[in-house]
Design a protein around this motif. Structure first.
Motif, short mmCIF file in Angstrom:
data_model
loop_
_atom_site.label_atom_id
_atom_site.label_comp_id
_atom_site.label_asym_id
_atom_site.label_seq_id
_atom_site.Cartn_x
_atom_site.Cartn_y
_atom_site.Cartn_z
N THR A 1 6.53 1.62 0.53
CA THR A 1 5.11 1.03 0.87
C THR A 1 4.84 0.31 2.26
OG1 THR A 1 5.62 -1.07 -0.08
CG2 THR A 1 4.76 0.44 -1.43
N VAL A 2 3.59 0.38 2.57
CA VAL A 2 3.15 -0.34 3.83
C VAL A 2 2.74 -1.46 3.58
CG1 VAL A 2 1.80 0.08 5.82
CG2 VAL A 2 3.10 1.84 4.96
N LYS A 3 3.05 -2.61 4.30
CA LYS A 3 2.47 -4.07 4.25
C LYS A 3 1.12 -4.20 4.83
CE LYS A 3 6.04 -5.61 1.98
NZ LYS A 3 6.07 -6.03 0.60
N PRO B 1 3.10 -1.18 11.08
CA PRO B 1 3.43 0.12 11.43
C PRO B 1 4.68 0.80 10.95
CG PRO B 1 3.59 -1.22 13.41
CD PRO B 1 3.23 -2.30 12.29
N TYR B 2 5.03 0.26 9.89
CA TYR B 2 6.38 0.87 9.49
C TYR B 2 6.45 0.69 7.83
CZ TYR B 2 7.29 -4.31 9.12
OH TYR B 2 7.24 -5.65 9.13
N VAL B 3 7.20 1.57 7.16
CA VAL B 3 7.18 1.51 5.58
C VAL B 3 8.62 0.74 5.35
CG1 VAL B 3 7.50 3.11 3.67
CG2 VAL B 3 6.23 3.74 5.64
N ILE C 1 0.83 -1.30 -0.06
CA ILE C 1 -0.05 0.00 -0.04
C ILE C 1 0.92 1.21 -0.03
CG2 ILE C 1 -1.77 1.03 1.16
CD1 ILE C 1 -2.53 -1.44 0.26
N TYR C 2 0.66 2.10 -1.06
CA TYR C 2 1.43 3.12 -1.17
C TYR C 2 1.05 4.28 0.00
CZ TYR C 2 3.62 1.80 -5.41
OH TYR C 2 4.29 0.79 -6.16
N GLU C 3 1.85 5.27 0.52
CA GLU C 3 1.64 6.20 1.44
C GLU C 3 0.40 7.12 1.17
OE1 GLU C 3 4.96 8.50 2.35
OE2 GLU C 3 6.41 6.65 2.06
N TYR C 4 -0.06 7.57 -0.02
CA TYR C 4 -1.12 8.53 -0.35
C TYR C 4 -2.32 7.54 -0.25
CZ TYR C 4 -1.33 6.48 -5.00
OH TYR C 4 -1.33 5.35 -6.27
N GLU C 5 -2.41 6.09 -0.14
CA GLU C 5 -3.45 5.31 -0.31
C GLU C 5 -3.84 4.89 1.30
OE1 GLU C 5 -3.00 2.87 -4.57
OE2 GLU C 5 -2.16 2.15 -2.73
#
Length: 491
Positions: A355-357, A347-349, A312-316
């Motif tokens: 991206t966030v998992k 809770p981390y990138v 999941i990208y940060e803006y999503e």
């Protein structure tokens, strides 16, 4: 005689100063202020190009870019003062917070800081940078507008996912004593093993000695059963239990211990069994190999249930919540779709992919999902209902601030600072503060408007007439002259 002459000169100068001051005061008191108004209007009259509104001059002429004749700028387009003079009765457009220009309401009230909202009239803008453009010029520039309206915002997130093992069901198999592998039952990586299946046989002198000690403790307890001394009999039981516990600590099962008690014979090798069902993902054991205590021999992973990690990208991230419905599309099985829910958002990138998992959990009875496999993931985000929204192209992102241009009618446009929220898949952006429902915002050519408003605001600040400080008439100003200056004046 000379002193008398000087006093006469001083008196004459004083009389002349009083007469001139009286005439000047009478003239300016009786003269109407139209000249001053006309002078201000001349100072404020500017000229611009219909095709290049960024060109603004104080004198008529031609545009340095397209050589077209410059046209006068309409009165009231560079600030609220001129508009207010022609407006008559002023009408309130909206109410704004004194400390936050984006907090506007259509009725009076309190700001989040507890301050009273102040009115903004139709003939003014908080920034003082309202611009006006001729309708023909607006048409040539391709100016389009859209209505600020309430709508439901929705987004379908499409991303890629990676299949992985269920972490709690991954097991490492190792021996707790030193020894040699006499026989290997599982000799292949990828082999499916069941719970309790034999993995290997190990010979260890320590295990042989432990079996012998257990048999001795067992015979000793049998011999002390008929003893009249209770303490001696209890001691035999404790010794037997300690020997049994030692075998258990070395992964000797209760079934093997019962077999030892039944036969009474020490076995050279003992068998290690699989504690869980799964697939052998790593094998480091070979027949005849000497192993040390704690050395990893097998790694077994249960793939009857697997995890899928979606990027999941940060803006999503504002659209993603735990418990949301998600779908996994298997591209290799004619687009088969599996449904699940988001169980965890980490809770981390990831530093490499930024991206966030998001983790999805699936039952995998047929082993269709295999670890390290790529799948397509679709997450149906929850709708943001009844949100005030504008088209995405209407918002100008300039550093830390966002701005829109509101069409006021009659070719006038007002720059407005706004605060934005989420953006849906159709390109609409949520506006949390800064505009009212039903207003018209510019969706094209607003970058020219932005340059124009900033330029006019800067010019307005530079050309704003300063109040001339008029020195009060000093009826005794002649007294400040020295005698030498007075003599030189009448010579």
């Amino acid at each position: 005689m000379k002193l008398l002459r000087k006093r006469l000169l001083v008196g004459t100068v004083v009389v002349m100063a009083l007469a001139v001051g009286g005439i000047w005061y009478s003239f300016h008191r009786a003269k109407p202020t139209t000249d001053h108004v006309n002078h201000d209007q001349e100072v404020h009259q500017q000229y611009t190009c219909g095709m290049h509104p960024m060109i603004i001059t104080d004198e008529p002429g031609t545009c340095p870019i397209c050589q077209m004749d410059l046209t006068p700028v309409k009165a009231g387009t560079s600030g609220p003062a001129a508009s207010a003079a022609d407006a008559g009765e002023r009408k309130i457009k909206y109410w704004v917070a004194p400390m936050d220009p984006t907090y506007i309401r259509d009725e009076p009230g309190k700001s989040p800081m507890g301050m009273d909202l102040v009115p903004v009239y139709e003939d003014e803008a908080p920034s003082g940078a309202t611009i006006a453009i001729d309708p023909v010029t607006s048409q040539n520039m391709g100016v389009r507008t859209a209505t600020v309206e309430r709508r439901d915002l929705y987004r379908l997130i499409r991303t890629v996912g990676t299949v992985d093992y269920d972490e709690p069901k991954v097991t490492s198999i190792n021996a707790k004593v030193d020894g040699w592998i006499e026989k290997l039952y599982v000799a292949e990586t990828g082999q499916l093993v069941k719970n309790g299946q034999a993995l290997l046989e190990i010979y260890s002198p320590k295990l042989v000695a432990a079996q012998q000690e257990y048999l001795l403790a067992l015979r000793n307890r049998e011999a002390l059963k008929g003893s009249t001394f209770t303490e001696i009999s209890a001691g035999g039981d404790r010794l037997l239990e300690a020997s049994r516990q030692r075998l258990r600590y070395w992964d000797i099962s209760d079934r093997q211990i019962r077999q030892l008690e039944k036969t009474g014979q020490v076995r050279k090798t003992l068998t290690l069994y699989a504690p869980y069902q799964g697939v052998v993902t790593m094998k480091m054991a070979m027949p005849g190999q000497f192993i040390k205590a704690g050395q990893e021999l097998f790694r077994i992973g249960d793939i009857s249930k697997v995890w899928v990690y979606a990027d999941i990208y940060e803006y999503e991230l504002p659209w993603i919540k735990v418990g949301q419905k998600a779908e996994v599309v298997l591209p290799f099985v004619s687009g088969k779709i599996l449904s699940a829910e988001i169980s965890t958002i980490y809770p981390y990138v990831e530093p490499k992919t930024r991206t966030v998992k998001a983790r999805l959990e699936f039952s995998n009875p047929g082993f269709e999902l295999k670890p390290d496999m790529y799948v397509n993931v679709r997450v149906r985000a929850q709708r943001v209902q009844d949100a005030l929204a504008v088209p995405g192209e209407a918002v100008i992102h300039s550093g830390e601030k966002q701005r829109v241009f509101v069409a006021l009618g009659d070719g006038k446009f007002e720059p407005r600072e706004v605060k934005t929220g989420v953006q849906d898949q159709d390109g609409f952006i949520e506006i949390t503060q800064g505009v009212l429902e039903g207003e018209q915002v510019v969706t094209s050519a607003q970058f020219l408007f932005d340059s124009e408003s900033r330029l006019r605001e800067a010019i307005q600040k530079m050309l704003e007439p300063k109040e001339v400080e008029q020195a009060p008439v000093d009826n005794h100003q002649g007294h400040d002259l020295s005698e030498e200056d007075l003599e030189a004046l009448f010579e």
